[in-house]
Write a protein that holds these residues in place. Structure first.
Motif, PDB file in Angstrom:
ATOM      1  N   ALA A   1      -9.732  -6.143  -9.448  1.00 18.17           N
ATOM      2  CA  ALA A   1     -10.133  -6.995  -7.526  1.00 18.17           C
ATOM      3  C   ALA A   1      -9.079  -7.323  -6.834  1.00 18.17           C
TER       4      ALA A   1
ATOM      5  N   THR B   1       2.873  -8.524   1.103  1.00 19.68           N
ATOM      6  CA  THR B   1       1.544  -7.803   0.283  1.00 19.68           C
ATOM      7  C   THR B   1       2.205  -6.258  -0.683  1.00 19.68           C
TER       8      THR B   1
ATOM      9  N   ASP C   1      -5.702  -3.434   0.432  1.00 21.58           N
ATOM     10  CA  ASP C   1      -6.974  -3.016   1.559  1.00 21.58           C
ATOM     11  C   ASP C   1      -6.935  -4.115   2.229  1.00 21.58           C
ATOM     12  N   ARG C   2      -5.670  -4.501   2.491  1.00 20.46           N
ATOM     13  CA  ARG C   2      -4.882  -6.173   3.323  1.00 20.46           C
ATOM     14  C   ARG C   2      -3.647  -4.618   4.239  1.00 20.46           C
TER      15      ARG C   2
ATOM     16  N   SER D   1      -7.291  -3.980  -5.567  1.00 18.14           N
ATOM     17  CA  SER D   1      -7.906  -3.523  -4.480  1.00 18.14           C
ATOM     18  C   SER D   1      -8.058  -4.092  -3.315  1.00 18.14           C
ATOM     19  N   LEU D   2      -8.162  -4.908  -2.960  1.00 16.90           N
ATOM     20  CA  LEU D   2      -7.639  -6.211  -1.891  1.00 16.90           C
ATOM     21  C   LEU D   2      -6.651  -6.365  -1.376  1.00 16.90           C
TER      22      LEU D   2
END
Length: 276
Positions: free
Chosen positions: A131, A153, A138-139, A134-135
């Motif tokens: 998770a 990031t 996505d960011r 994935s986050l």
């Protein structure tokens, strides 16, 4: 002059897929690092609307493949990995590969500059798409992300990116002796022919069949069949098909027998895998 079919040799009812609308995509072959890219990590996403073959290609960048929805496969040589929402695949820059993505798959990919990012493995390797990972990925796709936030990031992505404990990998034997076994299980993973049955059909001893499987795949006959069936089952589970139906489709008389075999291959139960 002959042409070689580079399409992935997955085990399952491929003739069903070919009966539906499909397409073949051709991409270039690049050596690792042969193209300078203006990014460290860049993502892409696509909902695949037709069954799609990806002909042999390679990237100048490292590639991470995973799916937001559905299961697909990627093949390097005789090795075929299943790609899902929870288990992705890292393909180092310059490695030639093919792919198969069924219609309805929400496919994700991230390219990593081979000049800025060392490969996490010399060879393709499965990656747990947690998770958190994935986050973070996505960011990186958000509009208006500042340079400082992007750099932070990206550093976090690289910090959590690591090979998975379990690979959804099937090594497909290529010897003429085993070709009939592969062909039958590609068409019908529920086929119940035993090792003794195949030995009789092929006109060799059971020991010869087993020895050839181990030499080419690292697995004995029964282990290889279970892995081939698990690969097919994963695609069905990704489509939210009922576990009882999946069990029957891949040759098990009960959901419990299927669950035991599936857990040996993947490390998790079918229900747990579908919820990951």
């Amino acid at each position: 002059m002959t042409t070689q079919d580079h399409r992935p040799r997955t085990v399952g009812p491929r003739h069903h897929a070919r009966a539906r609308a499909s397409e073949s995509r051709q991409l270039p072959l690049y050596d690792a690092g042969s193209v300078e890219v203006p990014y460290v990590i860049q993502g892409a996403a696509e909902v695949i609307t037709r069954d799609t073959w990806w002909d042999e290609h390679s990237h100048p960048t490292h590639e991470l493949l995973w799916n937001e929805r559905g299961a697909s496969t990627a093949t390097v040589g005789t090795r075929t990995w299943t790609v899902t929402p929870s288990v992705g695949l890292w393909v180092p820059a310059g490695v030639r590969h093919t792919g198969w993505t069924p219609a309805g798959t929400w496919q994700r990919a991230a390219q990593f500059s081979s000049h800025a990012v060392p490969s996490i493995s010399a060879d393709p390797v499965a990656v747990d798409v947690t998770a958190l990972l994935s986050l973070l990925l996505d960011r990186l796709s958000e509009d208006g992300l500042s340079d400082a936030s992007r750099a932070t990031t990206e550093a976090m992505v690289l910090d959590v990116l690591a090979p998975a404990q379990t690979q959804l990998l099937l090594q497909v034997p290529t010897s003429p002796l085993l070709a009939p076994v592969v062909e039958v299980l590609r068409g019908d993973p529920a086929d119940q022919t035993t090792l003794a049955g195949w030995s009789a059909r092929l006109g060799v001893s059971s020991r010869t069949v087993t020895r050839t499987f181990v030499a080419e795949t690292g697995l004995g006959f029964s282990q290889w069949v279970a892995t081939a069936r698990a690969q097919h089952a994963i695609a069905m589970l990704a489509r939210d098909e009922e576990i009882d139906d999946v069990a029957r489709a891949v040759g098990y008389g009960s959901a419990s027998a299927f669950g035991t075999a599936f857990r040996r291959v993947t490390g998790v139960s079918p229900g747990r895998f579908r919820s990951m």
